[in-house]
Design an enzyme around this catalytic site. Structure first.
Site, PDB file in Angstrom:
ATOM      1  N   GLY A 117      47.297 -10.026 -27.203  1.00 46.51           N
ATOM      2  CA  GLY A 117      47.977  -8.807 -26.785  1.00 46.51           C
ATOM      3  C   GLY A 117      47.059  -7.915 -25.964  1.00 46.51           C
ATOM      4  O   GLY A 117      47.402  -7.492 -24.857  1.00 46.51           O
TER       5      GLY A 117
ATOM      6  N   ASP B 278      46.174 -15.421 -20.643  1.00 44.97           N
ATOM      7  CA  ASP B 278      46.498 -14.000 -20.814  1.00 44.97           C
ATOM      8  C   ASP B 278      46.352 -13.250 -19.488  1.00 44.97           C
ATOM      9  O   ASP B 278      47.156 -12.370 -19.167  1.00 44.97           O
ATOM     10  CB  ASP B 278      45.584 -13.367 -21.874  1.00 44.97           C
ATOM     11  CG  ASP B 278      45.731 -14.040 -23.231  1.00 44.97           C
ATOM     12  OD1 ASP B 278      46.836 -14.524 -23.537  1.00 44.97           O
ATOM     13  OD2 ASP B 278      44.734 -14.092 -23.975  1.00 44.97           O
TER      14      ASP B 278
HETATM   15  O1  RIB Z   1      44.113 -16.182 -25.547  1.00 49.09           O
HETATM   16  C1  RIB Z   1      42.761 -15.952 -25.849  1.00 49.09           C
HETATM   17  C2  RIB Z   1      42.646 -15.143 -27.086  1.00 49.09           C
HETATM   18  O2  RIB Z   1      43.149 -15.898 -28.169  1.00 49.09           O
HETATM   19  C3  RIB Z   1      41.242 -14.780 -27.489  1.00 49.09           C
HETATM   20  O3  RIB Z   1      40.799 -13.580 -26.901  1.00 49.09           O
HETATM   21  C4  RIB Z   1      41.324 -14.736 -29.005  1.00 49.09           C
HETATM   22  O4  RIB Z   1      41.174 -13.464 -29.537  1.00 49.09           O
HETATM   23  C5  RIB Z   1      42.683 -15.324 -29.353  1.00 49.09           C
HETATM   24  O5  RIB Z   1      43.587 -14.360 -29.693  1.00 49.09           O
END
Ligand code: RIB
Length: 295
Positions: free
Chosen positions: A41, A248
């Protein structure tokens, strides 16, 4: 400038640099260890803010130093952390092995992320109502994730779900979803087998009522399934040193572009460039590029 609300996790990442990812039963020596802000997030919120979006983070941290550091990272990137609650559990942590090939594996202890409940969501209602896009992942209690998607649909807010970590998603959570962004492993968990993008993505969208699926396939890029059919968008070849947070970055940057009203093809191109920069540096949030660097 687009407005985005992220409902999700905040973790302190502890990353070990190793020659190779240890096999079951194997012990390996790490060449280095670093602590840096992460959590799916938080990462998506930071990626979107660095691309120029106005972002609010909705989540929980513990009353500890890691929680403070994660808030500082959000604020440093321009993310509004007013809706990040404090609870009595320790801040979430992720144990990450990063190999010389740039691959990783991750173990997450949810900790305070388990406190993201109906009350946290209720406090965020006005902020969600004012957002153009709400982004949700699954490192928080699943009932809260489904409730956030339901609420945003009622409010008429565009909903994006990153079904990560991989799991089965109930039919009600998928019905009417605007954008589903899984990687290959997550798509396989949804289908119950490995996905053939050309055949499976449109069928899955039709059968579940998801409007658009964007499946990422690492260095091979991504597949978009929407009203125009299935299209492949190859990624630019780069030498990855750490892929943590690449997905992300992709999703955060993509949402920032969509919230600005950019066409999806352009949003994908920008998101791929952003992710390509992230993988060339160590860490998640600290590796994410600014809008100027990407454009
Ligand atoms: O998507 C990467 C993330 O996955 C990392 O930052 C770790 O915290 C996990 O949530």
């Amino acid at each position: 400038m687009g407005t985005i609300a992220v409902v999700g996790s905040l973790n302190m990442d502890v990353s070990y640099r190793v020659a190779h990812i240890p096999a079951p039963g194997e012990t390996v020596l790490a060449r280095g260890v670093t602590k840096s802000p992460g959590g799916k997030g938080g990462n998506q919120a930071v990626a979107a803010a660095k691309m120029g979006a106005q972002v609010a983070m909705i989540g929980c941290v513990g009353r500890d130093g890691d929680g403070e550091a994660l808030r500082a990272s959000l604020r440093g990137a321009g993310v509004d952390d007013a809706l990040v609650a404090a609870c009595d559990e320790p801040t979430g942590t992720a144990f990450i092995c990063v190999s010389d090939a740039g691959e990783n594996n991750i173990v997450v202890h949810a900790g305070a992320n388990g406190c993201v409940d109906a009350a946290v969501l209720a406090r965020a209602r006005a902020r969600l109502a004012g957002a153009q896009i709400c982004v949700v992942q699954l490192e928080i209690p699943h009932e809260t994730a489904w409730a956030a998607l339901r609420l945003c649909r009622e409010l008429g807010v565009f909903t994006a779900l990153n079904p990560s970590p991989a799991c089965q998603v109930p039919a009600q959570a998928l019905q009417g979803l605007d954008l589903l962004v899984p990687n290959e492993t997550e798509m396989a968990a949804l289908l119950g087998r490995e996905a053939d993008p050309a055949a499976d993505l449109p069928r899955f969208a039709r059968e579940t009522g998801v409007r658009r699926i964007l499946m990422t396939v690492g260095a091979q890029g991504c597949y978009l399934a929407d009203a125009q059919g299935v299209r492949h968008f190859p990624a630019q070849p780069v030498r990855a040193v750490d892929t943590t947070g690449a997905g992300d970055t992709f999703l955060g940057a993509l949402c920032a572009m969509l919230a600005e009203g950019r066409p999806v093809e352009e949003a994908i191109d920008v998101a791929q460039r952003a992710a390509a920069l992230t993988v060339q540096r160590m860490g998640a949030q600290q590796a994410m590029p600014s809008r100027a660097q990407v454009l």
